[in-house]
Write an enzyme that holds these catalytic residues in place. Structure first.
Site: not given
Lengths: 792, 167
Positions: A683, A688, A758-759
């Site tokens: 999910r 944004k 994030g990575e």
């Protein structure tokens, strides 16, 4: 099974899945690419989805909405205060003196001139530093947050070139810097291991996060030798530094026995515990806040400067602001270690892998537990009949290497995905098709079922968005004037993680609002924004009515913004705190009121009310409940359960990256002209913010491909380019407009269905660039960075 | 001896080594202007002096006696954000927020440069008024580094800002 009946939600699991299918591949450029999916591989729910009990997995309500960052107005006004921007009365400024040898002892240290310099308040060296316990590094204990376990200024020994040997405190930064330049140090140098060759001679199989970085299945070398088609290639990746634009800093004071720290850290609680142990005080005697962190990327942990600033502050009895110079960051806060890797692939003429060999060496220091685990994508991305994966590591006398965005996989996917491109060419099979032919039906190394995986859809959607031209063993590159233009692709991979230690507190107030408190960190991901959205959906409140406090070690939990897992850890903590809150609310239901006598498990929250999950029309509003029990607020705190999901399932995120490059035939100049990334990460909680996370990773990976390189002097172990003027990273002109999209299919076993984003952007683009360069020029560059001299 | 900072006069520091950046951050406790490298490589310390952008880390405060300095804290009017600040929020032109004040101050001056018709390194014609294109904006913003990777959002925000006529 609990079911919300909010009008924005869907009433049953089947409809929920359809909703997910409709909203998937909502691209960042607001393009809804629905029809594109051709016979998607995972239209069927992943195993266990129908049993998933979390209603938010199926009915996300307002989750995903492209809400702007909550801290946006503060940041654009310049009113967000970072670590070095807090003051204490009587505060002085710190400056450090760094060693100039890699190993040895300090024979003499002369501070007389510095002591006499204007404004100087105090100087600390190993001769007067307080006795301190060595810090616990990450992965050496459950709470370790330090870069290394080296004792800090406890004797005359020097362990790396750049080690702090003196701390100068003065009334102003200028006076401190000047006085530091007057400290003179004489050394007795000892032999040091400062070359990669010397450090890795006799390197042993690495241990990392509690396991050996080695996997052997079958005889991969024999399979390689017998393969119809094979490649056997050597790669290297250099040292890299995080270069967060905020230099590391801390402002500290000892106030009534409490060590007060304004810090920049990715884990407020773990940093506080780690420094408390160094000073032999209780963690509750440390109050550490880090509301704003100016970039983390793996490097904002506990380093020597924190300890030195706190020790000097205690001895001088003055608050201290210690801001590292940019050079100081390079001297004492580590970066990514270099690697040398071999990838050998064998395949039948049908493209099915018969051998996958991914081995190599890297370096670390003797005093940390961090080896670049560069085989992790190879462990989980492709099936192969025989495998040999192995990381060997040697130790070197250098600044501690550390975690940097996508440790391991960032530098491991580059050779893996480049080698697949080379194999595809030899086979005459399209690179996308080769990957699809080797898509595993279960985890290739653990044998576990995937919790959810739709990488094939990502390949197909990425190819469609980019306009990928299928190829069969021939380059499709073309020339436009003096520019050679080519295209390439690669897969992206990043594991799902959820570290233990999550907890949250939720407080409902009679004005219909909620406060969520978590000791989480924020360095630009949008933690408070995403947390508020998840909490609002779970509580049945409007997004605007949920406030979030974070970045303070006195709040619940030991969360850490690392491993792309903080959102999952917060999600699990919120689920637990919500259940505890429902139980508290259930206990308040007065006799005679609706819901009285219902067990807490039958209840949930919706539309500012406690409701019967099976029939939400039966309800009592929060306001009523609080008023009738004579309270103005109610609070509940709970810990997240241990991360059992990752033990039961193979959980990871995947993706596909396609790019076009232009190489100047005359100058070798490299430009990235187009790039698309499609990700399968569960999910998406805020479109944004997610788009920015993906793009941020992609940009750093493009940068890794094109320019990043920490130059290390192998003669003396010193970093030669400790400066933003000499360490190259992208400026605006280097960055193309980046197209990103995602499948958005929720992972039924991840909290809130979200796996972390994030990575993964960091993994894949560097290989896609190298493959596109080959398509454009016919040159295979296997040593990063691909600078223009290598393309001439 | 006084420097005007966001309309208020301040004494020039006695220590000649003090940069305009350290005057703002350390002496005056106005840390909106950021220190990323202290050597002119990152742009985080960009401020306006009499409307033109400079790097406050490379400027000795004593040189700015009698000059008018505008920092990020001087951009918004009371409760309402400056239009470019609002566009940065709308276009998500940042993550950690540390390079943001410098990016914004740089872009405020950039718009003035467009209005003056100043050419850049990528302008094809030094005499003609430069096109307000993404290529021009990216060239003119390349002195402001961002490490989080918010580049696309930053350029989107600035493109919207320089193309608005009514500001």
């Amino acid at each position: 099974m609990t079911q919300p009946s909010d009008k924005r939600s869907v009433p049953n699991a089947d409809n929920g899945l359809k909703l997910n299918r409709r909203t998937m591949l909502a691209g960042s450029a607001a393009t809804i690419a629905v029809a594109a999916l051709s016979g998607a591989a995972t239209a069927e729910p992943a195993p266990g989805l129908s049993d998933a009990r979390d209603p938010l997995v199926r009915s996300p309500g307002g989750l995903g909405a492209a809400r702007p960052r909550r801290d946006g107005p503060l940041k654009v006004r310049g009113e967000a205060r970072f670590a070095a921007e807090h003051t204490f009365p009587g505060m002085v400024y710190g400056a450090l003196v760094f060693s100039t040898i890699a190993r040895g002892t300090i024979r003499a240290i002369d501070t007389e001139a510095a002591q006499a310099a204007p404004g100087v308040v105090f100087i600390m060296t190993h001769e007067n530093a307080p006795q301190l316990a060595p810090p616990e590094p990450f992965y050496s204990s459950p709470t370790g947050m330090a870069g290394s376990s080296l004792p800090v200024m406890q004797d005359a020994s020097v362990h790396w070139n750049g080690q702090p040997v003196a701390v100068v405190l003065a009334a102003t930064q200028e006076e401190a810097d000047h006085a530091a330049s007057l400290v003179s140090v004489a050394y007795d140098a000892a032999d040091a291991v400062t070359s990669f060759e010397a450090a890795t001679a006799g390197a042993e199989v690495a241990k990392y996060a509690g396991r050996d970085l080695q996997y052997v299945a079958g005889d991969a070398e024999a399979a390689l030798a017998e393969a119809a088609v094979s490649v056997d290639l050597e790669f290297s990746t250099p040292r890299q530094n995080h270069n967060q634009i905020e230099p590391h800093a801390v402002t500290v004071a000892w106030q009534d026995g409490i060590l007060r720290m304004h810090d920049c850290t990715q884990g407020v609680d773990l940093s506080a515990i780690t420094i408390a142990k160094v000073f032999g005080i209780a963690p509750s005697d440390v109050h550490l806040t880090a509301e704003f962190v100016g970039g983390g990327l793996g490097g904002k942990t506990l380093w020597q400067y924190h300890i030195l600033a706190a020790a000097a502050a205690r001895l001088a009895e003055r608050p201290v602001r210690m801001t590292l110079s940019r050079e100081g960051v390079y001297r004492i806060c580590g970066g990514r270690a270099p690697t040398r890797q071999r990838i050998a692939l064998g395949a039948g003429s049908d493209g099915r892998l018969t051998a996958l060999i991914h081995t190599g060496t890297t370096v670390k220091i003797a005093h940390n537990a961090m080896t670049e685990p560069f085989i992790d994508a190879s462990e989980h991305m492709y099936r192969a009949d025989a495998m040999h994966l192995e990381v060997r590591v040697g130790t070197m006398d250098m600044l501690a290497n550390t975690f940097m965005r996508a440790p391991g996989s960032a530098v491991g996917t580059f050779p893996l995905e480049t080698a697949l491109d080379e194999l595809a060419e030899k086979l005459g099979i399209d690179p996308v098709e080769l990957r699809i032919r080797n898509e595993p039906d279960k985890d290739p190394t653990t044998g576990k079922a995937f919790s959810q995986r739709a990488v094939v859809e990502a390949y197909r959607e990425g190819a469609r968005r980019f306009g990928w031209q299928r190829r069969s063993g021939k380059r499709l590159g073309r020339r436009e004037g003096e520019w050679l233009v080519g295209t390439g692709m690669a897969s992206a991979y990043y594991p799902y993680k959820r570290f233990p230690g999550g907890a949250a507190r939720i407080t409902l107030t009679s004005d219909g609002k909620a406060l969520v408190e978590v000791a989480a960190a924020e360095m630009g991901m949008g933690t408070s924004t995403a947390t508020a959205a998840v909490a609002a959906e779970r509580l049945g409140l409007a997004y605007e009515d949920v406030d979030v406090r974070y970045g303070d070690n006195t709040l619940p939990g030991s969360l850490i913004a690392a491993g792309s897992q903080q959102t999952a850890a917060i999600g699990a903590s919120l689920t637990a705190a919500h259940a505890a809150l429902v139980a508290e609310l259930a206990a308040l239901v007065p006799e005679g009121a609706a819901l009285h006598g219902q067990p807490a498990e039958a209840l949930t929250t919706l539309d500012r009310s406690l409701v019967l999950a099976a029939n939400p029309a039966e309800r009592i509003s929060f306001a009523d409940l609080l008023a009738r029990s004579g309270r103005t607020s109610i609070s509940a705190e709970a810990k997240a359960p241990p991360p059992a999901e990752a033990k039961e399932w193979s959980m990871h995120s995947t993706g596909a990256v396609f790019c076009e490059v232009k190489v100047n035939a005359i100058t070798g100049e490299l430009r990235i002209s187009r790039i698309s990334g499609v990700y399968d990460c569960g999910r998406i909680l805020n479109e944004k913010l997610a788009a920015s996370q993906f793009r941020g990773g992609i940009i750093m990976s493009l940068s890794m491909a094109m320019m990043e390189n920490t130059h290390f002097d192998e003669r003396n172990g010193r970093i030669m380019n400790p400066s933003l003027a000499a360490y190259y990273m992208p400026a605006h002109l280097d960055v193309p407009e980046i197209d990103v999209a995602w499948t958005g299919i929720p992972d039924p076993h991840a909290p809130t269905g979200a796996r972390g984003i994030g990575e993964i952007g960091m993994n894949g683009p560097s290989a896609a660039v190298a493959n596109a360069i080959y398509d454009a020029t016919g040159q295979r560059i296997r040593d990063l960075p691909i600078t223009l001299d290598k393309l001439m | 001896m006084a420097i005007s900072i966001n309309g208020q006069p301040y004494d020039v520091p006695k220590d000649a080594r003090v940069s305009l950046l350290d005057l703002l951050r350390d002496t005056l406790d106005r840390p909106g202007t950021k220190k990323g490298c202290n050597q002119g490589a990152c742009g985080a310390c960009t401020v306006l002096v009499d409307g033109e952008r400079i790097l406050a880390c490379l400027a000795l405060a004593a040189q700015y006696d009698g000059r008018s300095v505008t920092t990020i804290e001087g951009l918004a009017r009371d409760d309402s954000l400056h239009p470019l600040q609002a566009l940065f929020v709308e276009h998500d032109g940042f993550q950690c927020g540390y390079c943001t004040p410098g990016q914004i101050m740089s872009a405020v001056a950039l718009r003035e440069e467009f209005e003056r018709g100043s050419p850049s390194g990528v302008s094809p014609d030094l005499q003609a008024s430069p096109e307000r294109s993404r290529a021009e904006i990216k060239e003119r913003m390349s002195g402001n580094l961002c490490r989080c990777g918010a580049h696309n959002g930053i350029i989107d925000a600035i493109a919207a800002y320089v193309s608005e006529d009514s500001l």
